[in-house]
Design an enzyme around this catalytic site. Structure first.
Site, PDB file in Angstrom:
ATOM      1  N   HIS A  89      13.082  10.557  -2.601  1.00 44.58           N
ATOM      2  CA  HIS A  89      13.566   9.306  -3.366  1.00 44.58           C
ATOM      3  C   HIS A  89      14.765   9.233  -4.155  1.00 44.58           C
ATOM      4  CE1 HIS A  89      10.315   6.514  -3.716  1.00 44.58           C
ATOM      5  NE2 HIS A  89       9.063   7.537  -3.720  1.00 44.58           N
ATOM      6  N   ARG A  90      15.418  10.701  -4.699  1.00 41.22           N
ATOM      7  CA  ARG A  90      16.387  11.139  -5.162  1.00 41.22           C
ATOM      8  C   ARG A  90      17.793  10.682  -4.310  1.00 41.22           C
ATOM      9  NH1 ARG A  90      14.813  15.245  -9.500  1.00 41.22           N
ATOM     10  NH2 ARG A  90      14.103  13.859 -11.291  1.00 41.22           N
ATOM     11  N   GLU A  97      14.012   8.943 -16.783  1.00 43.09           N
ATOM     12  CA  GLU A  97      13.177   8.995 -16.533  1.00 43.09           C
ATOM     13  C   GLU A  97      11.817   8.794 -17.243  1.00 43.09           C
ATOM     14  OE1 GLU A  97      12.944  13.275 -14.539  1.00 43.09           O
ATOM     15  OE2 GLU A  97      13.661  12.068 -13.194  1.00 43.09           O
ATOM     16  N   GLY A 108       0.831  -0.922  -0.451  1.00 41.90           N
ATOM     17  CA  GLY A 108      -0.097   0.260   0.172  1.00 41.90           C
ATOM     18  C   GLY A 108       0.590   1.326   0.332  1.00 41.90           C
ATOM     19  N   ALA A 134      12.522   6.107 -13.634  1.00 43.90           N
ATOM     20  CA  ALA A 134      11.436   6.128 -12.465  1.00 43.90           C
ATOM     21  C   ALA A 134      10.199   6.911 -13.571  1.00 43.90           C
ATOM     22  CB  ALA A 134      11.940   7.527 -11.974  1.00 43.90           C
ATOM     23  N   THR A 135       9.011   6.329 -12.992  1.00 44.10           N
ATOM     24  CA  THR A 135       7.957   6.945 -14.514  1.00 44.10           C
ATOM     25  C   THR A 135       7.058   7.597 -13.790  1.00 44.10           C
ATOM     26  OG1 THR A 135       6.487   5.022 -12.284  1.00 44.10           O
ATOM     27  CG2 THR A 135       8.140   4.642 -14.726  1.00 44.10           C
TER      28      THR A 135
END
Length: 187
Positions: free
Chosen positions: A50-51, A62, A10, A34-35
């Site tokens: 995140h980076r 990306e 989740g 990375a989407t």
């Protein structure tokens, strides 16, 4: 043929952190796909976090579609491990780029949309077939039924995509409150 690991859970369950831990342990030359599209301040902040948590040595690409073009990327060619975060964001991007009135969408249009999304999944998995891969996705089937049609369409397509990837995966983990639980593995 490389290994395919799926990490699901989740929102804020620790799935990205766990997937990165797997990759840090096993990967030498890592490509991070990375989407997400930074469409608002909240998403920009999440991307920034995140980076910061991943190693600088990882090469980031990306993108959320047309994965066959990464085959020409030199960093991708020499990578031994790929991490993609996240399948459900990829699906969301593919759905939202369509100019569709989701309140009046027909079942035939939904089927066409799902087929287009699955084609992108097939292209992705084909492009990654010779690499060790960790895919991150959201588990959407444990929540409430969406009260609007777009939400139901998204949940249903994402659920079927997750099932397809899980069947192909060597390992599948479910993360709950930061704890990874192996639900499929090589014994």
């Amino acid at each position: 043929m490389g290994d395919l690991t799926l990490v699901t859970g989740g929102a804020r369950s620790g799935k990205s952190s766990f997937a990165e831990k797997i990759v840090k342990k096993n990967g030498k030359n890592v490509v991070y796909i990375a989407t997400s599209i930074p469409f608002d301040e909240g998403m920009k902040s999440r991307i920034k976090k995140h980076r910061k948590q991943r190693p600088e040595s990882w090469h980031t690409i990306e993108m959320y579609k047309n994965f066959n073009i990464i085959l020409d990327d030199d960093k991708f060619k020499y990578a031994d491990t790929i991490i993609l975060d996240c399948i459900t964001i990829m699906i969301s991007n593919l759905i939202l780029e369509k100019n569709i009135d989701f309140d009046d969408i027909s079942e035939e249009e939904i089927d066409t949309l799902e087929n287009q999304i699955f084609n992108e999944i097939y292209i992705l998995l084909d492009a990654l077939k010779d690499k060790n891969v960790v895919l991150v996705t959201n588990e959407l089937g444990m929540g409430i039924v969406p009260s609007y049609k777009l939400g139901s369409i998204f949940r249903d397509i994402a659920g079927r995509v997750n099932q397809y990837i899980a069947k192909r995966a060597n390992k599948v983990y479910l993360t709950v409150s930061g704890i990874p639980i192996e639900i499929k593995g090589e014994k």
